[in-house]
Write a protein that holds these residues in place. Structure first.
Motif, short mmCIF file in Angstrom:
data_model
loop_
_atom_site.label_atom_id
_atom_site.label_comp_id
_atom_site.label_asym_id
_atom_site.label_seq_id
_atom_site.Cartn_x
_atom_site.Cartn_y
_atom_site.Cartn_z
N SER A 39 17.79 60.97 20.92
CA SER A 39 18.30 62.18 20.27
C SER A 39 17.29 63.32 20.35
CB SER A 39 18.64 61.90 18.80
OG SER A 39 17.50 61.98 18.00
N SER A 40 17.78 64.54 20.16
CA SER A 40 16.89 65.70 20.15
C SER A 40 15.99 65.70 18.91
CB SER A 40 17.71 66.99 20.22
OG SER A 40 18.60 67.08 19.12
N ASN A 110 26.04 62.28 27.61
CA ASN A 110 25.42 63.01 26.52
C ASN A 110 26.42 63.19 25.40
OD1 ASN A 110 26.94 65.50 27.15
ND2 ASN A 110 25.70 65.46 28.99
N ILE A 112 26.94 65.42 21.34
CA ILE A 112 26.47 66.39 20.36
C ILE A 112 27.24 66.17 19.07
CG2 ILE A 112 28.09 68.18 21.15
CD1 ILE A 112 25.82 70.25 20.45
N THR A 117 22.74 68.27 16.67
CA THR A 117 21.83 67.31 17.29
C THR A 117 22.45 66.83 18.60
OG1 THR A 117 21.08 66.59 15.11
CG2 THR A 117 20.58 65.14 16.97
N THR A 118 21.66 66.80 19.65
CA THR A 118 22.16 66.34 20.94
C THR A 118 21.59 64.95 21.26
OG1 THR A 118 20.36 67.45 22.11
CG2 THR A 118 22.42 68.68 21.86
N TYR A 119 22.29 64.24 22.11
CA TYR A 119 21.93 62.88 22.47
C TYR A 119 22.14 62.68 23.97
CZ TYR A 119 22.71 62.29 17.47
OH TYR A 119 22.66 62.43 16.12
N THR A 120 21.31 61.86 24.56
CA THR A 120 21.55 61.38 25.92
C THR A 120 21.59 59.87 25.84
OG1 THR A 120 19.18 61.32 26.45
CG2 THR A 120 20.39 63.33 27.04
#
Length: 147
Positions: A39-40, A110, A112, A117-120
């Motif tokens: 996560s970011s 990915n 969001i 919060t963003t995720y890959t």
């Protein structure tokens, strides 16, 4: 005689074009994937993505998402899903399946959440169509997709 051969060739070509132009499913229906998520916010965790066999839903970390099983744009292996927008925090996911010899063996993408919060994520196909309980229990009580 020549016209009938040309007509047959054109008919075959047209049929192939129409077959290739039809929407293609991403190939994840009825499968589950063990994924590593970053996560970011700096959190790293493991989750399991379980796609319903009828192509209508994706279950991950105790969340249910509506899954779109047709391809996006030109890519034939892409998918997207979104959790219920009325939940406390909603999550939108975009992913791709790939592999050298088995096209749906690997998954990446990915996400969001509604907090920004963003995720890959990336992972591999599991041998069973459902997620093992152990993967879900490793997450803990707070859902990492809600941060």
């Amino acid at each position: 005689m020549i016209q009938s051969k040309c007509g047959l060739v054109l008919t075959c070509l047209l049929g192939q074009i129409m077959l290739l132009a039809a929407p293609v499913q991403a190939g994840v229906e009825g499968k589950s994937y063990n994924v590593n998520v970053k996560s970011s916010q700096g959190d790293n965790f493991t989750a399991c993505f379980e796609f319903n066999a009828d192509g209508s839903s994706l279950r991950f970390v105790g969340l249910d998402a509506t899954y779109s099983r047709t391809n996006l744009g030109k890519a034939q292996r892409n998918w997207q899903a979104v959790t219920n927008p009325t939940s406390v925090v909603s999550v939108a996911l975009n992913g791709e399946v790939r592999g050298d010899f088995v096209p749906d063996r690997m998954i990446s993408g990915n996400a969001i959440n509604s907090n920004g919060t963003t995720y890959t994520f990336n992972g591999t196909l599991l041998s069973e169509p459902t997620c093992p309980i152990e993967i879900e229990s490793e997450i803990g009580s707070e859902n990492p997709f809600f941060k």
